[in-house]
Design an enzyme around this catalytic site. Structure first.
Site, mmCIF file in Angstrom:
data_model
loop_
_atom_site.group_PDB
_atom_site.id
_atom_site.type_symbol
_atom_site.label_atom_id
_atom_site.label_comp_id
_atom_site.label_asym_id
_atom_site.label_seq_id
_atom_site.Cartn_x
_atom_site.Cartn_y
_atom_site.Cartn_z
ATOM 1 C CB SER A 160 -1.023 -0.036 1.127
ATOM 2 O OG SER A 160 -0.424 -0.252 2.378
ATOM 3 C CG HIS A 161 1.039 3.450 3.652
ATOM 4 N ND1 HIS A 161 0.272 2.384 4.074
ATOM 5 C CD2 HIS A 161 1.928 3.690 4.626
ATOM 6 C CE1 HIS A 161 0.681 2.025 5.278
ATOM 7 N NE2 HIS A 161 1.683 2.800 5.636
#
Length: 176
Positions: free
Chosen positions: A145-146
């Protein structure tokens, strides 16, 4: 086994591919890098594992994906009908995501657990929906994800479509 012994094992064992061995040969004079890659195994936590991609026990690579997937398969085989219900597997566009997803499917199938692998990128909500729609026992998504681009991750979801929670997380961790 010390981290240096583990490093040498990875450099010589035929189980590890030539690209892995070449990556490790390139750091042979960098003691700090060798130690960082081999001083521990990449940890499996509540939702799965994530880390910098590369060769080593403390990196995300096909070998750690296989290790964790074997543990997941062993746990699923202890559940009633889990192998037949199967596992849905999704992945994002990060480097190695498709490869790690294929490895996950192969290990599950080798263990006798049905695997449903998406043919292309899918967001996590689609995986959650698919788990419930197909009646799967679990799901895996390959994503970090991030996190920065050198990272990737392996996240496990249960039959409700949500990330694993107790007791499933602890039971899978025990198998790891």
């Amino acid at each position: 086994m010390s981290y240096m012994e583990t490093y040498k094992e990875w450099c010589t064992n035929p189980y590890f591919d030539e690209n892995t061995k070449a990556e490790l040969a390139a750091i042979k004079d960098n003691q700090a890098e060798i130690e960082d890659r081999f001083y521990r195994e990449l940890e499996f936590g509540t939702a799965g594992m994530r880390g910098v991609m590369g060769a080593g026990t403390n990196r995300l690579n096909i070998y750690n994906v296989r290790r964790v997937t074997r543990a997941l398969a062993k746990y699923i085989l202890t559940t009633d009908g889990g192998a037949e219900k199967g596992v849905a597997i999704g992945y994002d566009s990060r480097n190695n995501s498709a490869r790690f997803a294929r490895e996950t499917a192969l290990v599950l199938c080798a263990a006798g657990v049905k695997a449903y692998l998406f043919e292309s990128l899918r967001p996590v909500p689609v995986l959650s929906f698919t788990i419930r729609r197909l009646g799967c026992i679990a799901g895996v998504v390959i994503t970090a994800s991030h996190n920065p681009p050198e990272y990737n991750g392996y996240k496990v979801y249960w039959e409700d479509g949500a990330q694993i929670t107790p007791p499933h997380d602890k039971n899978i961790l025990a198998e790891v």
